[in-house]
Design a protein around this motif. Structure first.
Motif, PDB file in Angstrom:
ATOM      1  N   UNK A  83       0.797  -1.215   0.000  1.00 39.25           N
ATOM      2  CA  UNK A  83       0.000   0.000   0.000  1.00 39.25           C
ATOM      3  C   UNK A  83       0.839   1.279   0.000  1.00 39.25           C
ATOM      4  N   UNK A  84       2.144   1.161   0.124  1.00 40.75           N
ATOM      5  CA  UNK A  84       3.002   2.339   0.140  1.00 40.75           C
ATOM      6  C   UNK A  84       3.821   2.441  -1.139  1.00 40.75           C
ATOM      7  N   UNK A  85       3.795   3.609  -1.753  1.00 42.60           N
ATOM      8  CA  UNK A  85       4.633   3.862  -2.914  1.00 42.60           C
ATOM      9  C   UNK A  85       6.033   4.245  -2.479  1.00 42.60           C
ATOM     10  N   UNK A  86       6.921   4.365  -3.443  1.00 40.51           N
ATOM     11  CA  UNK A  86       8.313   4.697  -3.155  1.00 40.51           C
ATOM     12  C   UNK A  86       8.433   6.036  -2.436  1.00 40.51           C
ATOM     13  N   UNK A  87       7.699   7.041  -2.900  1.00 43.77           N
ATOM     14  CA  UNK A  87       7.763   8.366  -2.272  1.00 43.77           C
ATOM     15  C   UNK A  87       7.321   8.323  -0.819  1.00 43.77           C
ATOM     16  N   UNK A  88       6.217   7.624  -0.556  1.00 39.97           N
ATOM     17  CA  UNK A  88       5.721   7.513   0.815  1.00 39.97           C
ATOM     18  C   UNK A  88       6.715   6.756   1.690  1.00 39.97           C
ATOM     19  N   UNK A  89       7.339   5.725   1.130  1.00 40.80           N
ATOM     20  CA  UNK A  89       8.348   4.978   1.897  1.00 40.80           C
ATOM     21  C   UNK A  89       9.551   5.850   2.231  1.00 40.80           C
ATOM     22  N   UNK A  90       9.987   6.674   1.276  1.00 38.62           N
ATOM     23  CA  UNK A  90      11.117   7.570   1.540  1.00 38.62           C
ATOM     24  C   UNK A  90      10.747   8.603   2.597  1.00 38.62           C
ATOM     25  N   UNK A  91       9.514   9.097   2.534  1.00 37.10           N
ATOM     26  CA  UNK A  91       9.049  10.051   3.539  1.00 37.10           C
ATOM     27  C   UNK A  91       8.977   9.379   4.902  1.00 37.10           C
ATOM     28  N   UNK A  92       8.459   8.159   4.945  1.00 41.90           N
ATOM     29  CA  UNK A  92       8.389   7.413   6.196  1.00 41.90           C
ATOM     30  C   UNK A  92       9.788   7.168   6.760  1.00 41.90           C
ATOM     31  N   UNK A  93      10.732   6.839   5.896  1.00 33.72           N
ATOM     32  CA  UNK A  93      12.110   6.620   6.350  1.00 33.72           C
ATOM     33  C   UNK A  93      12.696   7.895   6.944  1.00 33.72           C
ATOM     34  N   UNK A  94      12.429   9.025   6.325  1.00 32.36           N
ATOM     35  CA  UNK A  94      12.930  10.308   6.846  1.00 32.36           C
ATOM     36  C   UNK A  94      12.339  10.592   8.222  1.00 32.36           C
ATOM     37  N   UNK A  95      11.048  10.332   8.380  1.00 33.74           N
ATOM     38  CA  UNK A  95      10.394  10.550   9.677  1.00 33.74           C
ATOM     39  C   UNK A  95      10.977   9.597  10.718  1.00 33.74           C
ATOM     40  N   UNK A  96      11.163   8.344  10.337  1.00 33.12           N
ATOM     41  CA  UNK A  96      11.686   7.346  11.280  1.00 33.12           C
ATOM     42  C   UNK A  96      13.094   7.695  11.738  1.00 33.12           C
TER      43      UNK A  96
END
Length: 160
Positions: A83-96
């Protein structure tokens, strides 16, 4: 400073944009003409074809793209939530990695598309938003669901 090959610069552009780009778009980002970009793309495609890499440069109907080779797509289903695209995953990684982070700082880091990605991550339960006590931005942090889903006990594991 060492001069960077145009093919290497094009590779960086394709990686950073994370989506197919036309020759004209690549030329604009690389500050060169179309014939130079065509030569760089051919060089890059040849480089990837001759090395043992999980990535490849391909021509799609929308332009050229740096992507995972099809023989590795089976890993995507196991390693990346569908359910997560590449952009959302990169954003999630930055937040994490920077949790907690102000949404304004995240937008500066990831660009305006992160607003929609943050909303998606909040709806999926991976990110929590808290209003700043002073100011208009939000604090963003990962949730317990993030830790459970990605099987991460401590974020320090990500930085080792």
């Amino acid at each position: 400073m060492q001069e960077v090959r145009l093919a290497t610069k094009v590779e960086a552009i394709l990686y950073l944009k994370g989506q197919p780009l036309s020759l004209a778009e690549i030329a604009e980002y690389a500050h060169c003409d179309l014939s130079q970009v065509q030569e760089a793309i051919i060089e890059l495609m040849s480089d990837y074809a001759h090395r043992d890499s999980a990535l490849e440069v391909v021509e799609t109907p929308k332009g050229y793209s740096l992507q995972l080779r099809t023989c590795f797509e089976h890993l995507m289903t196991h390693l990346v939530p569908a359910e997560l695209g590449t952009g959302a995953l990169r954003t999630l990684a930055a937040i994490a990695l920077k949790t907690p982070i102000l949404q304004t700082d995240l937008i500066n880091l990831r660009g305006s598309s992160a607003y929609q990605q943050v909303q998606e991550l909040v709806e999926l339960g991976f990110v929590r938003k808290r209003r700043q006590s002073e100011g208009r931005s939000y604090w963003l942090e990962v949730t317990d669901k993030f830790h459970q889903y990605f099987e991460i006990d401590q974020l320090s594991q990500l930085q080792d």
